[in-house]
Design an enzyme around this catalytic site. Sequence first.
Site, PDB file in Angstrom:
ATOM      1  N   VAL A   1       0.837  -1.194   0.000  1.00 48.19           N
ATOM      2  CA  VAL A   1       0.000   0.000   0.000  1.00 48.19           C
ATOM      3  C   VAL A   1       0.886   1.262   0.000  1.00 48.19           C
ATOM      4  O   VAL A   1       1.951   1.278   0.638  1.00 48.19           O
ATOM      5  CB  VAL A   1      -0.987  -0.019   1.196  1.00 48.19           C
ATOM      6  N   ASP A   2       0.487   2.244  -0.781  1.00 50.52           N
ATOM      7  CA  ASP A   2       1.184   3.535  -0.874  1.00 50.52           C
ATOM      8  C   ASP A   2       2.520   3.506  -1.618  1.00 50.52           C
ATOM      9  O   ASP A   2       3.230   4.511  -1.652  1.00 50.52           O
ATOM     10  CB  ASP A   2       1.422   4.155   0.517  1.00 50.52           C
TER      11      ASP A   2
ATOM     12  N   GLY B   1       2.743   3.199  -4.758  1.00 51.70           N
ATOM     13  CA  GLY B   1       2.574   3.925  -6.025  1.00 51.70           C
ATOM     14  C   GLY B   1       1.906   3.151  -7.147  1.00 51.70           C
ATOM     15  O   GLY B   1       2.021   3.533  -8.316  1.00 51.70           O
ATOM     16  N   LYS B   2       1.178   2.100  -6.811  1.00 48.78           N
ATOM     17  CA  LYS B   2       0.528   1.274  -7.842  1.00 48.78           C
ATOM     18  C   LYS B   2      -0.496   2.077  -8.658  1.00 48.78           C
ATOM     19  O   LYS B   2      -0.484   2.049  -9.885  1.00 48.78           O
ATOM     20  CB  LYS B   2      -0.195   0.078  -7.190  1.00 48.78           C
TER      21      LYS B   2
ATOM     22  N   HIS C   1      -3.827  -7.178  -4.359  1.00 47.79           N
ATOM     23  CA  HIS C   1      -4.082  -8.614  -4.227  1.00 47.79           C
ATOM     24  C   HIS C   1      -5.506  -9.007  -4.557  1.00 47.79           C
ATOM     25  O   HIS C   1      -5.757 -10.071  -5.072  1.00 47.79           O
ATOM     26  CB  HIS C   1      -3.865  -9.066  -2.790  1.00 47.79           C
TER      27      HIS C   1
ATOM     28  N   ASN D   1      10.054   2.298  -7.548  1.00 46.65           N
ATOM     29  CA  ASN D   1       9.336   3.556  -7.746  1.00 46.65           C
ATOM     30  C   ASN D   1       9.815   4.682  -6.826  1.00 46.65           C
ATOM     31  O   ASN D   1      10.473   4.432  -5.822  1.00 46.65           O
ATOM     32  CB  ASN D   1       7.833   3.306  -7.526  1.00 46.65           C
TER      33      ASN D   1
ATOM     34  N   ASP E   1      12.361   9.913  -7.798  1.00 44.83           N
ATOM     35  CA  ASP E   1      12.453  11.382  -7.666  1.00 44.83           C
ATOM     36  C   ASP E   1      12.610  11.823  -6.214  1.00 44.83           C
ATOM     37  O   ASP E   1      12.943  12.967  -5.941  1.00 44.83           O
ATOM     38  CB  ASP E   1      11.200  12.033  -8.276  1.00 44.83           C
TER      39      ASP E   1
ATOM     40  N   ALA F   1       6.640   7.117 -10.881  1.00 47.83           N
ATOM     41  CA  ALA F   1       5.280   7.135 -11.424  1.00 47.83           C
ATOM     42  C   ALA F   1       4.781   8.572 -11.474  1.00 47.83           C
ATOM     43  O   ALA F   1       3.901   8.917 -12.246  1.00 47.83           O
ATOM     44  CB  ALA F   1       4.363   6.279 -10.551  1.00 47.83           C
TER      45      ALA F   1
END
Length: 462
Positions: A20-21, A23-24, A87, A137, A140, A206
Amino acid sequence: MSSTSREWIRQPIIVVMGHVDHGKTTLLDKIRGTAVARKEPGEITQHVGASIVPASVLKKIAEPLKKYFPKLQIEIPGLLFIDTPGHELFANLRKRGGSVADMAILVVDVMEGFQPQTVEAINILKEKRVPFVVAANKIDRIEGWRPTPDAPFLETIRNQSQRALNLLEEKIYRIAGELYNHGFEAERFDRVRDFRRTVAIIPISAKTGEGVSELLALITGLVQQFMKKKLVTSSEPAKGVVLEVKEEPGLGTTIDVIIYDGVLRKNDLFIIAGKSKPVVTRVRALLMPRPLQDMRMHEGRFTQVEEVYAATGVKVSAPDLDDALAGSPLYVIPDETKLQDYLRMVSEEVSELRFKVESDGVVIKADTLGSLEALLEAMRREKIPVRLADVGNVSRNDVIEASVVKKSKPEYGVILAFNVKLLPEAEELAAREGVKVFQSNIIYHIIEEYGKWVKELKEKEV
Ligand code: GDP
């Protein structure tokens, strides 16, 4: 089947997984944005539950990468991305002995490295034998990073200070080490010699888009090199999976389906698993999302089509879908005389997951066939025996089952429930019988809580 039977190479089905978090969603948005912004007029990219990055876009993306991937020719019609990451929907992409997903992108936040859901995703991908690449990810966020929006990674690194590059190298090294702990050799993508043996790590952002084109180009290259045979399909009766079961205003209960093989047509007879028994019905309508600009002029979010070709996501409207079960296989029945064979096949597939055995083990409940399978696999991994596995809310009967076990094996006299409710009468009985119910919508939380409780129980015994 038909005299005009033909073959084609379908789009590979790609899923995005990770903690979670990490960047998906941002990555999927970026990919979709890329597809929309660079798309040729007239091309549909939006499907139900999935989006397609068409070959025309892949060609444009690959163009500047020719110097890095000199042999990359685009031969597939595009990449089909499952829109919802994580998931839960992945679990519903199940097919017997594997997954409908051809490949996964495992997103790992470079600043955080592996987290519990990263590990969970890796275990699932291993079990399902789905090849994956790692998107490292948020590059930056590395100290001193100078973003170059949408640039390929190998270009953006020319703008970076040695210090930023060293920091990045450390992070990638850490991710490679973590992958190694899970049995994988891994390398930054441009240093991989043999993609069959080594997992490629693609550093991306992303947010700024850096590295995203290489990620897409690499997936395309890998799929074309290693799984083109698997992508050959023909105009035969469709095979698919039920991704979600949804109420739609004016349509009643509909199913969102991913078709991975063949053709699905209006009026086709098909079979899926149901909550109580298999459902056999006919396609009333096939619905695709309307393009946004079209939506203003026409009523409704969907437009009807006569047929859909693999690979695609489509909404199916049909009678008798109230009992439909997400995670179920879908088969078009080519001829009614074969109905019994299909009924047997679907019942067998489902009874592998939904079962009741007379032995000491826990009771597990989940909301879909896919999540039930994921929970069962987690039980296998943790060596927790299962007495009863089923879909649906936790009922009085489940509590009775658990309380029977509790008498001989207290540590197994429990209910582990994923993403379902505890019915009031079950709650009452559980309180009376002292049956513990572990509930969550994250599998590892259920296992963690249960593990803690077992430990306390054992300590009390001593
Ligand atoms: P998910 O839970 O994995 O789907 O994660 P999200 O896509 O929702 O991202 C979580 C947070 O991280 C959001 O605030 C995003 O804006 C942020 N984020 C995602 N990707 C990047 C990235 O590449 N760089 C930076 N700086 N932030 C990112």
